[in-house]
Scaffold this active site. Structure first.
Site, mmCIF file in Angstrom:
data_model
loop_
_atom_site.group_PDB
_atom_site.id
_atom_site.type_symbol
_atom_site.label_atom_id
_atom_site.label_comp_id
_atom_site.label_asym_id
_atom_site.label_seq_id
_atom_site.Cartn_x
_atom_site.Cartn_y
_atom_site.Cartn_z
ATOM 1 N N MET A 40 -5.320 -30.494 -16.957
ATOM 2 C CA MET A 40 -5.690 -30.023 -15.617
ATOM 3 C C MET A 40 -5.903 -31.207 -14.673
ATOM 4 O O MET A 40 -6.471 -31.056 -13.585
ATOM 5 C CB MET A 40 -6.949 -29.161 -15.685
ATOM 6 C CG MET A 40 -6.733 -27.894 -16.507
ATOM 7 S SD MET A 40 -7.767 -26.551 -15.999
ATOM 8 C CE MET A 40 -9.384 -27.230 -16.324
ATOM 9 N N TYR A 42 -7.092 -35.096 -13.186
ATOM 10 C CA TYR A 42 -8.268 -35.971 -13.106
ATOM 11 C C TYR A 42 -8.404 -36.689 -14.449
ATOM 12 O O TYR A 42 -9.435 -36.629 -15.127
ATOM 13 C CB TYR A 42 -9.538 -35.185 -12.745
ATOM 14 C CG TYR A 42 -10.492 -36.027 -11.924
ATOM 15 C CD1 TYR A 42 -10.190 -36.323 -10.597
ATOM 16 C CD2 TYR A 42 -11.659 -36.546 -12.459
ATOM 17 C CE1 TYR A 42 -11.026 -37.115 -9.833
ATOM 18 C CE2 TYR A 42 -12.502 -37.346 -11.704
ATOM 19 C CZ TYR A 42 -12.182 -37.617 -10.393
ATOM 20 O OH TYR A 42 -13.020 -38.412 -9.642
ATOM 21 N N GLY A 46 -9.370 -39.892 -22.579
ATOM 22 C CA GLY A 46 -9.224 -38.779 -23.526
ATOM 23 C C GLY A 46 -7.838 -38.152 -23.397
ATOM 24 O O GLY A 46 -7.135 -37.948 -24.401
ATOM 25 N N HIS A 47 -7.440 -37.877 -22.160
ATOM 26 C CA HIS A 47 -6.087 -37.351 -21.936
ATOM 27 C C HIS A 47 -5.047 -38.374 -22.387
ATOM 28 O O HIS A 47 -4.033 -38.021 -22.997
ATOM 29 C CB HIS A 47 -5.862 -37.073 -20.448
ATOM 30 C CG HIS A 47 -6.764 -36.040 -19.851
ATOM 31 N ND1 HIS A 47 -7.786 -36.349 -18.982
ATOM 32 C CD2 HIS A 47 -6.798 -34.691 -19.981
ATOM 33 C CE1 HIS A 47 -8.403 -35.257 -18.596
ATOM 34 N NE2 HIS A 47 -7.838 -34.221 -19.196
ATOM 35 N N ASP A 160 -11.991 -29.870 -27.099
ATOM 36 C CA ASP A 160 -11.982 -28.420 -26.873
ATOM 37 C C ASP A 160 -11.570 -27.766 -28.181
ATOM 38 O O ASP A 160 -10.467 -27.228 -28.313
ATOM 39 C CB ASP A 160 -11.021 -28.088 -25.736
ATOM 40 C CG ASP A 160 -11.423 -28.779 -24.448
ATOM 41 O OD1 ASP A 160 -12.223 -28.214 -23.704
ATOM 42 O OD2 ASP A 160 -10.974 -29.921 -24.205
ATOM 43 N N SER A 196 -13.328 -34.624 -17.434
ATOM 44 C CA SER A 196 -13.153 -34.649 -15.969
ATOM 45 C C SER A 196 -14.425 -34.179 -15.293
ATOM 46 O O SER A 196 -14.756 -34.600 -14.187
ATOM 47 C CB SER A 196 -11.989 -33.739 -15.573
ATOM 48 O OG SER A 196 -10.844 -34.036 -16.339
HETATM 49 P P1 AMP Z 1 -8.252 -30.667 -19.570
HETATM 50 O O1 AMP Z 1 -7.572 -31.469 -18.508
HETATM 51 O O2 AMP Z 1 -9.739 -30.787 -19.541
HETATM 52 O O3 AMP Z 1 -7.758 -29.246 -19.646
HETATM 53 O O4 AMP Z 1 -7.829 -31.332 -20.947
HETATM 54 C C1 AMP Z 1 -6.478 -31.450 -21.302
HETATM 55 C C2 AMP Z 1 -6.384 -31.856 -22.746
HETATM 56 O O5 AMP Z 1 -7.039 -33.099 -22.947
HETATM 57 C C3 AMP Z 1 -7.074 -30.845 -23.690
HETATM 58 O O6 AMP Z 1 -6.280 -30.686 -24.850
HETATM 59 C C4 AMP Z 1 -8.372 -31.531 -23.999
HETATM 60 O O7 AMP Z 1 -8.931 -31.156 -25.244
HETATM 61 C C5 AMP Z 1 -7.958 -32.984 -24.006
HETATM 62 N N1 AMP Z 1 -9.144 -33.832 -23.787
HETATM 63 C C6 AMP Z 1 -9.989 -33.787 -22.732
HETATM 64 N N2 AMP Z 1 -11.012 -34.660 -22.903
HETATM 65 C C7 AMP Z 1 -10.787 -35.268 -24.093
HETATM 66 C C8 AMP Z 1 -11.503 -36.261 -24.847
HETATM 67 N N3 AMP Z 1 -12.636 -36.797 -24.403
HETATM 68 N N4 AMP Z 1 -10.994 -36.629 -26.031
HETATM 69 C C9 AMP Z 1 -9.836 -36.084 -26.506
HETATM 70 N N5 AMP Z 1 -9.132 -35.146 -25.846
HETATM 71 C C10 AMP Z 1 -9.593 -34.741 -24.660
#
Ligand code: AMP
Length: 304
Positions: A40, A42, A46-47, A160, A196
């Protein structure tokens, strides 16, 4: 065997399903494998760890940057969710992503859109209790992305953990021809899982947010010592969370790692997950029983 890229081609961005399909078709015609990393935006490290894993094991990597409106409840943060596409592109390019899919909501959801992928059982526990339409929105958008990109591998973070378990089940139940790869949680130096949404935290809240990883580490050490009663483990973790006055616990639970149902006696592979509000910000963290203990610097905070 992963094919080397012949040219140092810069990353491309597309905004439509048709353009995305066209690029995928060209790559497949060349016999290239494709990794997909849905986000999503930002973006943070992690991403980036998902991108790195994909770039390492697939010939081409597609990242999507899309704040998916249908996974937000009416009182959630869709309008305020942080966005910075320019900086996202810099991170994606630096990590070797080949194509960014950045659609407008209207490209994904026509006015008369009315088809959803809804998963039962696994979506009813943990975050599903307070976010009843969330996983339906996630499964629907991931289905659309899988149908468009038809990747060899799709990458998700263990941060997640319920989402990852749900996608694994959806892929199995609906026979998607893709390998689901889970990537470890990336943390700040002080232990806070990168997110984010951490940007919502003011300095006091940021300091208080350390309590989640403290509770995770306590839970891990109790499990490592041989405790197998969920009740005892959770009592200790709840007590630790309660030591932080700013922490408002939504849940701490132990569930089976595959079906996300609560267990009284836990074993290796089960998931210990929590959602905690710090100020107005909802944060999540977790560990899988049997994983190596998380590491962070004691007493350190980015806010200090
Ligand atoms: P999001 O943008 O929050 O929807 O996250 C996109 C992907 O990045 C999802 O698969 C999350 O689980 C992964 N993600 C977000 N934060 C982290 C993190 N700190 N460590 C590992 N993966 C992450």
């Amino acid at each position: 065997m992963k094919k080397e890229k012949e040219d140092e081609k810069t990353m491309n961005t597309v905004n439509t399903i048709n353009e995305l399909r066209e690029q995928v078709r060209a790559w497949k015609a060349e016999g290239l494998t494709i990794g997909l990393c849905p986000t999503m935006g930002y973006l943070h490290e992690g991403h980036a760890s998902l991108m790195d894993a994909s770039v390492k094991s697939c010939d081409r990597t597609v990242a999507s940057v899309f704040v998916n409106p249908i996974q937000f409840g009416p009182n959630e943060d869709l309008a305020t969710y942080p966005r910075d596409f320019e900086s996202d592109c810099k991170l994606l390019e630096a990590h070797g992503v080949d194509l960014v899919f950045h659609p407008e909501p209207a490209e994904m959801y026509a006015d008369d859109f009315c088809t959803f992928v809804d998963i039962d059982v696994l979506s009813k526990t943990l975050c599903g209790k307070t976010r009843p339409i969330h996983f339906r929105g996630v499964c629907t958008v991931i289905t659309k992305l899988l149908n468009t990109v038809t990747p060899d591998k799709i990458f998700f973070g263990q941060k997640d953990a319920q989402q990852l378990a749900i996608i694994r089940r959806m892929v199995r139940d609906l026979n998607f021809n893709v390998e689901v790869i889970g990537c470890p949680i990336v943390r700040e130096a002080d232990g806070l899982a990168k997110s984010s949404r951490n940007t919502y935290l003011n300095p006091d809240e940021r300091r208080a947010a350390r309590i989640l990883s403290r509770a995770v580490r306590l839970g891990q050490s109790i499990a490592d010592e041989g405790e197998r009663s969920s009740e005892k483990l959770l009592a200790a973790m709840r007590e630790r969370l309660a030591s932080e006055p700013m922490a408002d616990v939504e849940y701490v639970e132990v569930v089976n790692g595959e079906n996300m149902q609560p267990v009284d006696t836990f074993r290796e592979g089960d998931l210990v997950a929590m959602a905690v509000r710090i100020g107005g910000t909802r944060l999540i963290d977790n560990f899988t029983v049997g994983q190596p203990p998380i590491e962070f610097q004691e007493g350190q905070s980015n806010a200090d």
